[in-house]
Motif scaffolding. Structure first.
Motif, PDB file in Angstrom:
ATOM      1  N   GLY A  72       3.984  -7.418   1.152  1.00 26.55           N
ATOM      2  CA  GLY A  72       3.988  -8.529   0.318  1.00 26.55           C
ATOM      3  C   GLY A  72       2.041  -7.504  -0.322  1.00 26.55           C
ATOM      4  O   GLY A  72       1.625  -8.158  -1.213  1.00 26.55           O
ATOM      5  N   GLN A  73       1.967  -6.595   0.229  1.00 26.22           N
ATOM      6  CA  GLN A  73       0.685  -6.200  -0.756  1.00 26.22           C
ATOM      7  C   GLN A  73       1.147  -5.736  -1.810  1.00 26.22           C
ATOM      8  O   GLN A  73       1.378  -5.144  -1.834  1.00 26.22           O
ATOM      9  CB  GLN A  73      -0.180  -4.790   0.776  1.00 26.22           C
ATOM     10  CG  GLN A  73      -1.677  -4.455   0.386  1.00 26.22           C
ATOM     11  CD  GLN A  73      -1.658  -3.141   1.463  1.00 26.22           C
ATOM     12  OE1 GLN A  73      -0.817  -3.083   2.468  1.00 26.22           O
ATOM     13  NE2 GLN A  73      -2.397  -2.198   1.202  1.00 26.22           N
ATOM     14  N   VAL A  74       0.007  -5.374  -2.521  1.00 22.80           N
ATOM     15  CA  VAL A  74      -0.546  -4.980  -3.907  1.00 22.80           C
ATOM     16  C   VAL A  74      -0.316  -3.347  -4.090  1.00 22.80           C
ATOM     17  O   VAL A  74      -1.857  -3.075  -3.151  1.00 22.80           O
ATOM     18  CB  VAL A  74      -1.422  -5.583  -4.698  1.00 22.80           C
ATOM     19  CG1 VAL A  74      -2.200  -5.202  -6.025  1.00 22.80           C
ATOM     20  CG2 VAL A  74      -1.381  -7.332  -4.786  1.00 22.80           C
ATOM     21  N   LEU A  75       0.174  -2.603  -4.410  1.00 23.59           N
ATOM     22  CA  LEU A  75       0.255  -1.659  -4.918  1.00 23.59           C
ATOM     23  C   LEU A  75      -0.636  -0.625  -5.507  1.00 23.59           C
ATOM     24  O   LEU A  75      -0.985   0.088  -5.954  1.00 23.59           O
ATOM     25  CB  LEU A  75       1.950  -1.199  -4.597  1.00 23.59           C
ATOM     26  CG  LEU A  75       2.520  -1.044  -3.545  1.00 23.59           C
ATOM     27  CD1 LEU A  75       3.635  -0.635  -3.203  1.00 23.59           C
ATOM     28  CD2 LEU A  75       1.351  -0.874  -1.720  1.00 23.59           C
ATOM     29  N   ALA A  76      -0.436  -1.293  -7.201  1.00 18.69           N
ATOM     30  CA  ALA A  76      -0.170  -0.953  -7.971  1.00 18.69           C
ATOM     31  C   ALA A  76      -0.841  -2.521  -9.356  1.00 18.69           C
ATOM     32  O   ALA A  76       0.150  -3.811  -8.912  1.00 18.69           O
ATOM     33  CB  ALA A  76      -0.111  -0.520  -8.212  1.00 18.69           C
ATOM     34  N   ARG A  77      -2.174  -2.309 -10.513  1.00 18.39           N
ATOM     35  CA  ARG A  77      -1.543  -3.404 -11.008  1.00 18.39           C
ATOM     36  C   ARG A  77      -1.425  -2.735 -12.614  1.00 18.39           C
ATOM     37  O   ARG A  77      -2.026  -2.028 -13.256  1.00 18.39           O
ATOM     38  CB  ARG A  77      -2.954  -3.887 -11.177  1.00 18.39           C
ATOM     39  CG  ARG A  77      -2.925  -5.180  -9.715  1.00 18.39           C
ATOM     40  CD  ARG A  77      -4.787  -5.914  -9.394  1.00 18.39           C
ATOM     41  NE  ARG A  77      -4.603  -6.942  -8.554  1.00 18.39           N
ATOM     42  CZ  ARG A  77      -5.346  -6.805  -7.327  1.00 18.39           C
ATOM     43  NH1 ARG A  77      -4.994  -5.553  -7.139  1.00 18.39           N
ATOM     44  NH2 ARG A  77      -5.004  -7.003  -6.544  1.00 18.39           N
ATOM     45  N   LEU A  78      -1.194  -4.025 -13.011  1.00 14.01           N
ATOM     46  CA  LEU A  78      -0.722  -3.524 -14.797  1.00 14.01           C
ATOM     47  C   LEU A  78      -2.066  -4.310 -16.000  1.00 14.01           C
ATOM     48  O   LEU A  78      -2.015  -5.673 -15.212  1.00 14.01           O
ATOM     49  CB  LEU A  78       0.160  -3.693 -15.148  1.00 14.01           C
ATOM     50  CG  LEU A  78       1.795  -3.300 -14.435  1.00 14.01           C
ATOM     51  CD1 LEU A  78       2.920  -3.103 -15.254  1.00 14.01           C
ATOM     52  CD2 LEU A  78       1.560  -1.622 -14.156  1.00 14.01           C
ATOM     53  N   SER A  79      -1.782  -4.268 -17.238  1.00 14.90           N
ATOM     54  CA  SER A  79      -2.995  -4.515 -17.189  1.00 14.90           C
ATOM     55  C   SER A  79      -1.711  -5.806 -18.352  1.00 14.90           C
ATOM     56  O   SER A  79      -0.766  -6.184 -18.742  1.00 14.90           O
ATOM     57  CB  SER A  79      -2.841  -4.117 -19.337  1.00 14.90           C
ATOM     58  OG  SER A  79      -3.853  -4.661 -19.760  1.00 14.90           O
ATOM     59  N   THR A  80      -2.725  -7.139 -17.991  1.00 14.28           N
ATOM     60  CA  THR A  80      -2.825  -8.217 -18.831  1.00 14.28           C
ATOM     61  C   THR A  80      -2.837  -8.815 -20.299  1.00 14.28           C
ATOM     62  O   THR A  80      -3.368 -10.008 -20.188  1.00 14.28           O
ATOM     63  CB  THR A  80      -2.550  -9.369 -17.758  1.00 14.28           C
ATOM     64  OG1 THR A  80      -4.508  -9.388 -17.109  1.00 14.28           O
ATOM     65  CG2 THR A  80      -1.834  -9.186 -16.432  1.00 14.28           C
ATOM     66  N   ASP A  81      -4.016  -8.459 -20.718  1.00 18.35           N
ATOM     67  CA  ASP A  81      -4.212  -8.779 -22.051  1.00 18.35           C
ATOM     68  C   ASP A  81      -3.077  -9.412 -22.856  1.00 18.35           C
ATOM     69  O   ASP A  81      -3.499 -10.633 -22.845  1.00 18.35           O
ATOM     70  CB  ASP A  81      -4.814  -7.686 -22.652  1.00 18.35           C
ATOM     71  CG  ASP A  81      -5.747  -7.271 -22.202  1.00 18.35           C
ATOM     72  OD1 ASP A  81      -6.220  -7.554 -20.613  1.00 18.35           O
ATOM     73  OD2 ASP A  81      -6.401  -5.583 -22.246  1.00 18.35           O
ATOM     74  N   MET A  82      -2.341  -8.557 -22.989  1.00 17.20           N
ATOM     75  CA  MET A  82      -1.562  -9.575 -24.350  1.00 17.20           C
ATOM     76  C   MET A  82      -0.496 -10.737 -23.318  1.00 17.20           C
ATOM     77  O   MET A  82      -0.497 -11.642 -24.384  1.00 17.20           O
ATOM     78  CB  MET A  82      -0.019  -8.695 -24.200  1.00 17.20           C
ATOM     79  CG  MET A  82       0.804  -9.102 -25.155  1.00 17.20           C
ATOM     80  SD  MET A  82       2.446  -7.585 -25.066  1.00 17.20           S
ATOM     81  CE  MET A  82       1.615  -6.652 -25.849  1.00 17.20           C
ATOM     82  N   LEU A  83      -0.413 -10.799 -22.697  1.00 16.58           N
ATOM     83  CA  LEU A  83       0.376 -11.823 -21.329  1.00 16.58           C
ATOM     84  C   LEU A  83      -0.832 -12.857 -21.483  1.00 16.58           C
ATOM     85  O   LEU A  83      -0.408 -14.382 -21.555  1.00 16.58           O
ATOM     86  CB  LEU A  83       1.093 -11.811 -19.720  1.00 16.58           C
ATOM     87  CG  LEU A  83       1.865 -10.708 -19.863  1.00 16.58           C
ATOM     88  CD1 LEU A  83       2.098 -10.612 -18.484  1.00 16.58           C
ATOM     89  CD2 LEU A  83       3.406 -11.343 -20.622  1.00 16.58           C
ATOM     90  N   ASP A  84      -2.351 -12.721 -21.184  1.00 13.49           N
ATOM     91  CA  ASP A  84      -2.917 -13.990 -21.120  1.00 13.49           C
ATOM     92  C   ASP A  84      -3.026 -14.813 -23.208  1.00 13.49           C
ATOM     93  O   ASP A  84      -2.713 -15.906 -22.811  1.00 13.49           O
ATOM     94  CB  ASP A  84      -4.894 -13.073 -21.010  1.00 13.49           C
ATOM     95  CG  ASP A  84      -4.886 -12.297 -19.645  1.00 13.49           C
ATOM     96  OD1 ASP A  84      -4.000 -13.051 -18.824  1.00 13.49           O
ATOM     97  OD2 ASP A  84      -5.473 -11.919 -19.425  1.00 13.49           O
ATOM     98  N   VAL A  85      -2.848 -13.812 -24.000  1.00 13.17           N
ATOM     99  CA  VAL A  85      -3.087 -14.301 -24.824  1.00 13.17           C
ATOM    100  C   VAL A  85      -1.438 -15.094 -25.043  1.00 13.17           C
ATOM    101  O   VAL A  85      -1.713 -16.526 -26.006  1.00 13.17           O
ATOM    102  CB  VAL A  85      -2.920 -13.141 -26.218  1.00 13.17           C
ATOM    103  CG1 VAL A  85      -2.663 -14.092 -27.867  1.00 13.17           C
ATOM    104  CG2 VAL A  85      -4.036 -13.006 -26.596  1.00 13.17           C
ATOM    105  N   GLN A  86      -0.756 -15.047 -25.074  1.00 13.30           N
ATOM    106  CA  GLN A  86       0.600 -15.377 -24.674  1.00 13.30           C
ATOM    107  C   GLN A  86       0.398 -16.897 -23.999  1.00 13.30           C
ATOM    108  O   GLN A  86       1.287 -17.819 -24.445  1.00 13.30           O
ATOM    109  CB  GLN A  86       1.489 -14.652 -24.657  1.00 13.30           C
ATOM    110  CG  GLN A  86       2.040 -13.922 -25.339  1.00 13.30           C
ATOM    111  CD  GLN A  86       3.437 -12.359 -24.512  1.00 13.30           C
ATOM    112  OE1 GLN A  86       3.370 -12.738 -23.610  1.00 13.30           O
ATOM    113  NE2 GLN A  86       3.476 -11.957 -25.907  1.00 13.30           N
TER     114      GLN A  86
END
Length: 416
Positions: free
Chosen positions: A99-113
Motif C-alpha cells: 500500500g505504500q505509494v511508490l510514484a504519482r501521475l498527473s491528475t490535471d485532466m482527471l480533475d477537469v473531468q
C-alpha cells in the motif's frame, strides 16, 4: 740450538718412512689387520605410506552453482495511458510496505473531468426534482378528472347530464392518467441519467486512485525504470520490480544424477561471491522437469530472511546428501577400473589387492561396506608404486600427509 737439532732429526725420520727407506716393525699393524670385517646388511623392502581404516563420520555432498534470484518477483506497472509521471517516492534497494505509494501521475485532466461530472450530477438532481413535481401535478389533475367523471356517471343515470358531456369527462380523466404516466417515465429517465453520471464519477475516482502507484505487497525494490516526466503506458515496461517480502534465494542447475538424491528440506551451505562467510540455507524446491538438451534440473535454495545479499550475484551451494558414521578410507586409496573398486592392504609386510564395495563418499573419505575392516592398513595412494604380492615396509601417514591427501581429493572433486 739443541731444540732446533731435535726438530730436524724428527723431520728426517718422517721423511725416511715416507720414502720407504726405513721399515717399521710389523707388530705395530698386526692388531688392526686381524680385526673381523662386519657382514653386509640385507636391503629393506621399499617404504610405502599406509593409513589405517577407521570408523569416521562421512558426509556426502553435492556442489551446485547458480545465481541469487527473488523468490517471487512482483511487477508494478500502471493501468492508465497517456499520463505524465510527476513524483517518485521509492529507490532501488528500499524496503517498502504493502500500500505504500511508490510514484504519482498527473491528475490535471482527471480533475477537469471530475468537475464536469459534478455539474452533470447537479443537472440530474434538478431533472429528478422536476419530474417528481410533474408527477405530483399530473396526479392531482388525474384525481380531479376522475372525480368529475364519477359525478357525470351518477348524473347520467338521473338523466341530468347528456352522453356527450359524460364522454368528454371520461376522455379528460384518461388524458390526466396518461400525463401522470409520462411524468413517472420522465422521473425514471432522470434517475437513470443520474446513475450513469455516478458510475462515470466512480470510474474517474478509480483513475485518480490509480495515479498513485502503490506497492501491492511488502518487498524489496530490485529495479526502477520510472522517470519523472515520462508518459506512462499500460502496455509498457513495469515501473518497478519488487522481491516479495524481500526473500532472496539461490537458483541452481544440477545434473540429473545428483538431482535424484536431493530432497526438499536438506541443508545447504551457500557461498556468495565476495562474501567471506557461508550462509546456511535449505532446499525449498526441486523442479520436477529435466531439460532435454542440457540434462540439468532446477533447484531453489531458501536463504534466511535477514541475510544481506544482492539479487543476481553468483553463488555456490554445498548440499548435504547423507551423513553417517562408517568404516572409511581416503579416496586416494581406492582404484576404480571398469566400475569395480579395489584397494591395496598391507598384510605381514606384503601387498594384497582386494575388491571392495563402497558406499557414500565425501570430504576426502569413502565408506567401505565390504572388503576392509577397521584397523587394517591400506596404501594411501593405491595402484601407484606397488603391485599385488610386493614386499613393503609400511609407514603410517602423518597428520600433514593425511591433510594433504584430503585437500587434494576435495580439489579434484570440486573440479569435477
Amino acid at each position: 740450538m739443541k731444540r732446533m737439532t731435535r726438530l730436524a732429526a724428527s723431520a728426517a725420520f718422517v721423511a725416511a718412512i715416507a720414502a720407504g727407506a726405513l721399515a717399521l716393525p710389523e707388530s705395530m699393524f698386526s692388531a688392526s689387520a686381524n680385526e673381523p670385517k662386519p657382514a653386509a646388511e640385507a636391503p629393506k623392502p621399499p617404504a610405502i605410506t599406509v593409513i589405517p581404516a577407521a570408523r569416521k563420520e562421512v558426509v556426502q555432498t553435492a556442489i551446485v552453482v547458480g545465481s541469487l534470484v527473488p523468490r517471487e518477483e512482483v511487477l508494478v506497472g500502471v493501468d492508465l495511458d497517456g499520463y505524465r509521471l510527476t513524483d517518485l517516492s521509492a529507490e532501488e534497494g528500499d524496503h517498502v510496505k504493502a500500500g505504500q505509494v511508490l510514484a504519482r501521475l498527473s491528475t490535471d485532466m482527471l480533475d477537469v473531468q471530475l468537475a464536469q461530472n459534478a455539474s452533470s450530477l447537479a443537472r440530474n438532481d434538478a431533472a429528478i426534482a422536476q419530474a417528481k413535481s410533474q408527477i405530483a401535478e399530473a396526479t392531482a389533475v388525474e384525481a380531479q378528472a376522475n372525480a368529475a367523471f364519477d359525478r357525470g356517471q351518477s348524473l347520467k343515470t338521473k338523466g341530468i347530464v347528456a352522453q356527450d358531456a359524460l364522454d368528454l369527462r371520461e376522455s379528460t380523466a384518461k388524458t390526466a392518467a396518461a400525463r401522470r404516466d409520462a411524468a413517472a417515465q420522465g422521473l425514471a429517465l432522470a434517475e437513470a441519467d443520474k446513475a450513469l453520471t455516478e458510475a462515470q464519477r466512480r470510474e474517474l475516482q478509480l483513475r485518480v486512485a490509480k495515479t498513485e502507484i502503490k506497492a501491492p505487497t511488502d518487498g524489496l525494490v530490485l529495479s526502477r525504470s520510472a522517470r519523472i516526466g515520462a508518459i506512462v503506458s499500460g502496455g509498457g515496461e513495469p515501473l518497478f520490480r519488487l522481491a516479495e517480502d524481500g526473500a532472496i534465494e539461490l537458483e541452481a542447475q544440477v545434473p540429473e544424477a545428483e538431482l535424484a538424491q536431493i530432497a526438499v528440506g536438506q541443508p545447504v551451505k551457500v557461498t556468495v561471491q565476495g562474501a567471506p562467510e557461508g550462509i546456511q540455507g535449505s532446499v525449498r524446491l526441486v523442479a520436477p522437469r529435466i531439460d532435454n538438451t542440457s540434462r540439468l534440473g532446477r533447484l531453489r535454495v531458501a536463504l534466511p530472511a535477514d541475510v544481506k545479499v544482492n539479487a543476481g550475484a553468483f553463488a555456490r551451494g554445498t548440499v548435504e546428501l547423507a551423513r553417517r558414521e562408517v568404516v572409511a578410507i581416503p579416496v586416494s586409496a581406492v582404484v576404480t577400473t571398469a566400475g569395480e573398486a579395489t584397494t591395496q592392504v598391507v598384510v605381514d609386510g606384503k601387498i594384497q589387492t582386494r575388491p571392495i564395495k563402497t558406499g557414500i563418499s565425501g570430504r576426502g573419505l569413502v565408506e567401505v561396506v565390504d572388503g576392509v575392516v577397521a584397523g587394517e592398513a591400506v596404501v594411501l595412494r593405491a595402484g601407484t608404486f606397488v603391485r599385488d604380492g610386493d614386499a613393503v615396509t609400511p609407514v603410517e601417514a602423518q597428520d600433514e600427509t593425511k591433510g594433504e591427501a584430503k585437500h587434494e581429493t576435495q580439489s579434484e572433486g570440486a573440479k569435477g
